[in-house]
Scaffold this motif. Sequence first.
Motif, PDB file in Angstrom:
ATOM      1  N   LEU A   7       0.878  -1.228   0.039  1.00 57.91           N
ATOM      2  CA  LEU A   7       0.005   0.192  -0.128  1.00 57.91           C
ATOM      3  C   LEU A   7       0.746   1.240  -0.035  1.00 57.91           C
ATOM      4  O   LEU A   7       1.715   1.572   0.683  1.00 57.91           O
ATOM      5  CB  LEU A   7      -0.809  -0.082   1.102  1.00 57.91           C
ATOM      6  CG  LEU A   7      -1.902  -1.327   1.279  1.00 57.91           C
ATOM      7  CD1 LEU A   7      -2.546  -1.328   2.698  1.00 57.91           C
ATOM      8  CD2 LEU A   7      -2.847  -1.372  -0.026  1.00 57.91           C
ATOM      9  N   ILE A   8       0.654   2.306  -0.765  1.00 56.67           N
ATOM     10  CA  ILE A   8       1.554   3.344  -1.051  1.00 56.67           C
ATOM     11  C   ILE A   8       0.674   4.548  -0.800  1.00 56.67           C
ATOM     12  O   ILE A   8      -0.280   4.990  -1.566  1.00 56.67           O
ATOM     13  CB  ILE A   8       1.941   3.295  -2.463  1.00 56.67           C
ATOM     14  CG1 ILE A   8       2.864   1.952  -2.734  1.00 56.67           C
ATOM     15  CG2 ILE A   8       2.893   4.613  -2.774  1.00 56.67           C
ATOM     16  CD1 ILE A   8       2.964   1.515  -4.156  1.00 56.67           C
ATOM     17  N   TRP A   9       1.603   5.542  -0.119  1.00 56.75           N
ATOM     18  CA  TRP A   9       1.118   6.816  -0.030  1.00 56.75           C
ATOM     19  C   TRP A   9       2.055   7.926  -0.819  1.00 56.75           C
ATOM     20  O   TRP A   9       3.226   7.785  -0.463  1.00 56.75           O
ATOM     21  CB  TRP A   9       1.056   7.292   1.381  1.00 56.75           C
ATOM     22  CG  TRP A   9      -0.107   6.707   1.983  1.00 56.75           C
ATOM     23  CD1 TRP A   9      -1.527   7.040   2.426  1.00 56.75           C
ATOM     24  CD2 TRP A   9       0.005   5.322   2.822  1.00 56.75           C
ATOM     25  NE1 TRP A   9      -2.081   6.289   2.944  1.00 56.75           N
ATOM     26  CE2 TRP A   9      -1.329   5.112   3.344  1.00 56.75           C
ATOM     27  CE3 TRP A   9       0.818   4.084   2.630  1.00 56.75           C
ATOM     28  CZ2 TRP A   9      -1.712   3.833   3.978  1.00 56.75           C
ATOM     29  CZ3 TRP A   9       0.441   3.136   3.319  1.00 56.75           C
ATOM     30  CH2 TRP A   9      -0.821   2.930   3.824  1.00 56.75           C
ATOM     31  N   GLU A  21       8.773  10.302   5.464  1.00 59.45           N
ATOM     32  CA  GLU A  21       9.577   9.687   6.581  1.00 59.45           C
ATOM     33  C   GLU A  21       8.632   9.638   7.622  1.00 59.45           C
ATOM     34  O   GLU A  21       8.405   8.681   8.698  1.00 59.45           O
ATOM     35  CB  GLU A  21      10.815  10.492   6.885  1.00 59.45           C
ATOM     36  CG  GLU A  21      11.951   9.999   5.975  1.00 59.45           C
ATOM     37  CD  GLU A  21      13.073  11.253   6.208  1.00 59.45           C
ATOM     38  OE1 GLU A  21      13.254  11.727   7.235  1.00 59.45           O
ATOM     39  OE2 GLU A  21      14.064  10.917   5.442  1.00 59.45           O
ATOM     40  N   HIS A  22       8.022  10.823   8.241  1.00 63.17           N
ATOM     41  CA  HIS A  22       7.204  10.933   8.972  1.00 63.17           C
ATOM     42  C   HIS A  22       6.124  10.014   9.192  1.00 63.17           C
ATOM     43  O   HIS A  22       5.437   9.316  10.144  1.00 63.17           O
ATOM     44  CB  HIS A  22       6.712  12.368   9.387  1.00 63.17           C
ATOM     45  CG  HIS A  22       5.964  12.551  10.532  1.00 63.17           C
ATOM     46  ND1 HIS A  22       6.385  12.660  11.889  1.00 63.17           N
ATOM     47  CD2 HIS A  22       4.367  12.555  10.815  1.00 63.17           C
ATOM     48  CE1 HIS A  22       5.405  12.704  12.725  1.00 63.17           C
ATOM     49  NE2 HIS A  22       4.068  12.885  12.136  1.00 63.17           N
ATOM     50  N   HIS A  23       5.389   9.684   7.802  1.00 66.77           N
ATOM     51  CA  HIS A  23       4.216   9.026   7.838  1.00 66.77           C
ATOM     52  C   HIS A  23       4.504   7.426   8.109  1.00 66.77           C
ATOM     53  O   HIS A  23       3.806   6.772   8.683  1.00 66.77           O
ATOM     54  CB  HIS A  23       3.557   8.948   6.279  1.00 66.77           C
ATOM     55  CG  HIS A  23       2.374   8.401   6.157  1.00 66.77           C
ATOM     56  ND1 HIS A  23       1.199   8.967   6.536  1.00 66.77           N
ATOM     57  CD2 HIS A  23       1.966   7.356   5.498  1.00 66.77           C
ATOM     58  CE1 HIS A  23       0.365   8.448   6.084  1.00 66.77           C
ATOM     59  NE2 HIS A  23       0.748   7.333   5.467  1.00 66.77           N
ATOM     60  N   VAL A  24       5.699   7.111   7.790  1.00 70.45           N
ATOM     61  CA  VAL A  24       6.192   5.546   8.297  1.00 70.45           C
ATOM     62  C   VAL A  24       6.097   5.476   9.842  1.00 70.45           C
ATOM     63  O   VAL A  24       5.570   4.298  10.226  1.00 70.45           O
ATOM     64  CB  VAL A  24       7.704   5.444   7.685  1.00 70.45           C
ATOM     65  CG1 VAL A  24       8.004   4.143   8.529  1.00 70.45           C
ATOM     66  CG2 VAL A  24       7.685   5.319   6.165  1.00 70.45           C
ATOM     67  N   SER A  51       8.171  11.506  -3.114  1.00 71.79           N
ATOM     68  CA  SER A  51       8.619  10.472  -2.047  1.00 71.79           C
ATOM     69  C   SER A  51       7.452   9.758  -1.742  1.00 71.79           C
ATOM     70  O   SER A  51       6.233  10.145  -2.042  1.00 71.79           O
ATOM     71  CB  SER A  51       9.099  10.993  -0.849  1.00 71.79           C
ATOM     72  OG  SER A  51      10.543  11.716  -1.193  1.00 71.79           O
ATOM     73  N   ILE A  52       7.666   8.522  -1.433  1.00 70.85           N
ATOM     74  CA  ILE A  52       6.393   7.542  -1.190  1.00 70.85           C
ATOM     75  C   ILE A  52       6.673   6.844   0.484  1.00 70.85           C
ATOM     76  O   ILE A  52       7.779   7.089   0.797  1.00 70.85           O
ATOM     77  CB  ILE A  52       6.191   6.622  -2.081  1.00 70.85           C
ATOM     78  CG1 ILE A  52       7.298   5.369  -2.078  1.00 70.85           C
ATOM     79  CG2 ILE A  52       5.713   6.917  -3.556  1.00 70.85           C
ATOM     80  CD1 ILE A  52       7.006   4.155  -2.785  1.00 70.85           C
ATOM     81  N   ALA A  53       5.707   6.499   1.033  1.00 73.32           N
ATOM     82  CA  ALA A  53       5.703   5.940   2.447  1.00 73.32           C
ATOM     83  C   ALA A  53       4.740   4.544   1.723  1.00 73.32           C
ATOM     84  O   ALA A  53       3.949   4.737   1.164  1.00 73.32           O
ATOM     85  CB  ALA A  53       5.051   6.438   3.566  1.00 73.32           C
ATOM     86  N   TYR A  54       5.410   3.591   2.434  1.00 72.75           N
ATOM     87  CA  TYR A  54       4.560   2.299   2.016  1.00 72.75           C
ATOM     88  C   TYR A  54       4.202   1.384   3.126  1.00 72.75           C
ATOM     89  O   TYR A  54       5.401   1.415   4.359  1.00 72.75           O
ATOM     90  CB  TYR A  54       5.111   1.568   0.815  1.00 72.75           C
ATOM     91  CG  TYR A  54       6.655   0.920   1.158  1.00 72.75           C
ATOM     92  CD1 TYR A  54       6.832  -0.156   1.629  1.00 72.75           C
ATOM     93  CD2 TYR A  54       7.669   1.766   0.603  1.00 72.75           C
ATOM     94  CE1 TYR A  54       8.193  -0.686   1.755  1.00 72.75           C
ATOM     95  CE2 TYR A  54       8.918   1.245   0.928  1.00 72.75           C
ATOM     96  CZ  TYR A  54       9.280  -0.011   1.549  1.00 72.75           C
ATOM     97  OH  TYR A  54      10.480  -0.361   1.511  1.00 72.75           O
TER      98      TYR A  54
END
Length: 83
Positions: A7-9, A21-24, A51-54
Amino acid sequence: MGRKIKLIWDFRGPTAEKTAEHHVIHLKEYIAIEKTNLNITGHQDFGPMHSIAYMVVDEPEMIPVRDALKPHRGEVYTEPTDQ
């Protein structure tokens, strides 16, 4: 063994890297609270403005996690290979 779903943001703009980084951090908190089967998270930079968070989940968990966290997109996860 079933498929794993990544799942990707997506984050864009000059603060994309720090936001991802913070979303992780929040994804890890969710994993701890909900006790998901997998504990695979991370972030990746595609340039200074994207950038993505996943988070990776087992396919049967995908719909409840998707509905709770509202990722922007998803894809089938493949294990990284050591070169």
